[in-house]
Each structure stands twice: as C-alpha cells, then as structure tokens.
Design an enzyme around this catalytic site. Structure first.
Site, PDB file in Angstrom:
ATOM      1  CE  LYS A 109       0.849   1.463   4.468  1.00 43.95           C
ATOM      2  NZ  LYS A 109       1.544   2.801   4.880  1.00 43.95           N
TER       3      LYS A 109
ATOM      4  CG  ASP B  64      -1.181  -0.658   8.596  1.00 40.97           C
ATOM      5  OD1 ASP B  64      -1.946   0.229   8.538  1.00 40.97           O
ATOM      6  OD2 ASP B  64       0.156  -0.388   8.350  1.00 40.97           O
TER       7      ASP B  64
HETATM    8  P1  ATP Z   1       4.783   0.396   7.988  1.00 44.94           P
HETATM    9  O1  ATP Z   1       3.839  -0.265   8.955  1.00 44.94           O
HETATM   10  O2  ATP Z   1       5.264   1.666   8.435  1.00 44.94           O
HETATM   11  O3  ATP Z   1       4.065   0.258   6.800  1.00 44.94           O
HETATM   12  P2  ATP Z   1       6.032  -1.818   7.193  1.00 44.94           P
HETATM   13  O4  ATP Z   1       4.918  -2.540   7.148  1.00 44.94           O
HETATM   14  O5  ATP Z   1       6.692  -1.476   5.903  1.00 44.94           O
HETATM   15  O6  ATP Z   1       6.073  -0.668   8.032  1.00 44.94           O
HETATM   16  P3  ATP Z   1       7.397  -4.193   7.477  1.00 44.94           P
HETATM   17  O7  ATP Z   1       7.960  -4.362   5.988  1.00 44.94           O
HETATM   18  O8  ATP Z   1       6.117  -5.048   7.875  1.00 44.94           O
HETATM   19  O9  ATP Z   1       7.180  -2.858   7.858  1.00 44.94           O
HETATM   20  O10 ATP Z   1       8.589  -4.832   8.520  1.00 44.94           O
HETATM   21  C1  ATP Z   1       8.562  -4.201   9.910  1.00 44.94           C
HETATM   22  C2  ATP Z   1       9.378  -5.228  10.713  1.00 44.94           C
HETATM   23  O11 ATP Z   1       8.410  -6.644  10.675  1.00 44.94           O
HETATM   24  C3  ATP Z   1      10.715  -5.729  10.155  1.00 44.94           C
HETATM   25  O12 ATP Z   1      11.753  -5.191  10.815  1.00 44.94           O
HETATM   26  C4  ATP Z   1      10.671  -7.209   9.936  1.00 44.94           C
HETATM   27  O13 ATP Z   1      11.707  -7.780  10.634  1.00 44.94           O
HETATM   28  C5  ATP Z   1       9.584  -7.579  10.718  1.00 44.94           C
HETATM   29  N1  ATP Z   1       8.638  -8.786   9.906  1.00 44.94           N
HETATM   30  C6  ATP Z   1       8.131  -9.672  10.410  1.00 44.94           C
HETATM   31  N2  ATP Z   1       7.401 -10.356   9.489  1.00 44.94           N
HETATM   32  C7  ATP Z   1       7.656  -9.733   8.211  1.00 44.94           C
HETATM   33  C8  ATP Z   1       7.236 -10.078   6.821  1.00 44.94           C
HETATM   34  N3  ATP Z   1       6.517 -11.196   6.628  1.00 44.94           N
HETATM   35  N4  ATP Z   1       7.691  -9.267   5.797  1.00 44.94           N
HETATM   36  C9  ATP Z   1       8.304  -8.097   6.462  1.00 44.94           C
HETATM   37  N5  ATP Z   1       8.866  -7.898   7.560  1.00 44.94           N
HETATM   38  C10 ATP Z   1       8.348  -8.555   8.706  1.00 44.94           C
END
Ligand code: ATP
Length: 291
Positions: free
Chosen positions: A11, A137
C-alpha cells in the site's frame, strides 16, 4: 487444494494526518490507504504435521514466530478447526520496514489463503476482525483498494476507487524507525495538516492533478529534515515528470504518480541510474478487492 500461490500487495498513503496523541501513547490518524500492484509472492502448502514453517529469499527476515506470516497462520489454527499445518514460501519484493505495510500484507495473504485451502468459509469481515490482533494495518490489507483509515488505523471506510495511474516507487538505502518518527512529531498550532477530505473529494472527481496538489503526509515534517535524501527523491520524480511525489507511511519509501506511462518509464530508468534509491519499481494503482 493442497497448495495456493497468492500475491500480497503493498500500500501507499495518498494522505496521512496525525490528529492527536492519545494518553496511552498511541496516535490517532486519518490516512488514505491505496493498494498498488507491487507484491510479495507467497506459496502456501498444506503439511501433515500441525506446524508452521517459513522459507524466504530475504536472509535477514525472521522465519520463526516473529514473522507476521507465522502469527497469521497461528491465529487461523487457533480460531478454526484446521487439520495439519502450513509451509509458506515468501518471495519478498516489497521494501521492508519502509511504510508499505509489507509484513501486514503477508499476514493478510496467509489468512486469505488458509481460508480458501481449508475451506473455512470465513467472511472477509470475520478475517478483518481477527487480523487486527496481528496489527492495525492487517484489516486494510485484507480489504484492499481505496480506504480511509481512522482511529489507530484499524477503523476503515471504503472509498470510491482512486484514478488508475502509473506509480513509481523508490526506497533509499536508509532505515527510518517508525518509533523515532512518531516520537519526534510536533503537534502544535504550526503543524501543517493535509486536508484529507479534500483529497477524497479530488479522487471522487477523478482529478489526478488536484490529488497530487492536495496530498500530504504530516510525518514528512520529521523525516525530511532528518533524512534529506527523501526530499531529493521527491524532487527528482517531479523533475522527471511525476504529477506529484510523496513519502508513504513513516517512510522512507517515496512514490510518484504519473499521468502517462512513457514518462513514468523514463523516470523509472533515470531513478535507477541516479543511485538515490536502493529499490526502484514501476507499478500502478490496484483497485480489485479480494473475492
Ligand atoms: P509500516 O507499518 O510503516 O508500513 P512496514 O509495514 O513497511 O511498516 P514491515 O515491512 O512490515 O514494515 O517490517 C517491519 C518489521 O517487521 C521488519 O523489521 C521485519 O523484521 C518484521 N517482519 C516480520 N514479518 C515480516 C514479513 N513477513 N515481511 C516483512 N517484515 C516482517
């Protein structure tokens, strides 16, 4: 059905406002969420043992109970009568910890896949209600499309679909902590808040120029002074022909919206060449909801 391949879509936020800081430390937000066609590919397989195993192409991601995929599979196994377990292969493309809900969308995809594969017949609403236990989210990632998220992000109102257009994604090689951004956000009379209702009205009138003029992310007031590269990327996108460019979520990913594919393709090549960003993708707005 013993195996299912699913796309976990990322997103962007076309608007992000923080309304107030609550006494419990959480922030009340108003965000316009929009699905884009940038995705992680998940292959979910049934296994005989009641276990959850995860493999991924990203060596730094956890494959244990800290992965949101694990939490999602466990949640499904705890709430439904499921025989056996699952093995999930994750091909990660969505930038990690970058404001694109990468982990949440993987969790949503696993819930969707297990609902289908084990013929659980849970409604989308039921999955959304369960998903919030993993993260604010997750319900949106189950819903997809264009939506207004309020409260701490979990109160969703479906919006008419956003204008379909090319979207350029660029993630610089810096890490930005969401905690740092929210802790350093100043909410006072000088704070410039985006007009979320105006952006919604612009989307309804299918006016991409107006959407780009009015879109705003209050968290840029923290990230841009601390990480000027975010502004460099935004400026480059606009000088390369984007109608508008902005940071998504708490960053550091920047997206640019284009009204023409050729210009977007040129901007994509130029961004890759510039070295400003580590991950660069050209994709588009995605409005189909999960059936
Ligand atoms: P935001 O909520 O600001 O959009 P984000 O969703 O981009 O953040 P994620 O990519 O979800 O952030 O990653 C956040 C943390 O969650 C990472 O540091 C990672 O180690 C952990 N994590 C756990 N599972 C996953 C996964 N399936 N994919 C990505 N990160 C994960």
């Amino acid at each position: 059905m013993d195996e299912l391949k699913v796309k976990a879509l990322a997103k962007i936020n076309l608007g992000l406002d923080v309304v107030r800081r609550r006494e419990d430390g959480y922030h009340e937000v108003r965000m316009i969420m929009q699905t884009i066609h940038l995705f992680d590919q998940l292959t979910v397989k049934k296994i005989e043992k009641p276990e959850i195993t995860i493999h991924t192409n990203m060596s730094f991601l956890p494959t244990n109970e800290n992965n949101l995929i694990y939490k999602a599979a466990k949640l499904m196994m705890d709430n439904f009568d499921i025989e056996g377990g699952v093995d999930v292969d994750l091909k990660k493309r969505i930038p990690v910890a970058a404001g694109m809900a990468g982990g949440s969308t993987d969790a949503a995809a696993v819930m969707y896949a297990m609902n289908k594969m084990f013929d659980l017949k849970a409604s989308r609403e039921k999955l959304m209600e369960l998903g919030v236990k993993i993260g604010a989210d997750v319900p949106y990632c189950i819903m997809r499309g264009t939506a207004l998220a309020e409260g701490i992000g979990e109160e969703l109102t479906s919006l008419p679909p956003m204008i379909k257009c090319p979207v350029l994604i660029a993630k610089p090689s810096i890490s930005v902590s969401t905690k740092f951004v929210y802790e350093n956000l100043k909410l006072d009379e000088n704070t410039v808040h985006p007009d979320i209702d105006k952006i919604i009205a612009d989307m309804k009138s299918k006016d991409l120029g107006a959407v780009c003029r009015d879109m705003g992310n209050v968290l840029e007031s923290v990230t841009i002074p601390n990480y000027p590269i975010i502004d460099d990327i935004k400026k480059k996108m606009v000088s390369d022909g984007a109608v508008g460019a902005m940071m998504s979520g708490s960053g550091p990913t920047v997206f640019g919206l284009f009204d023409d594919k050729k210009t977007a393709e040129k901007a994509f090549a130029s961004m890759k060449e510039s070295g400003l960003a580590k991950q660069v993708y050209l994709t588009d707005i995605y409005n189909t909801r999960w059936s």
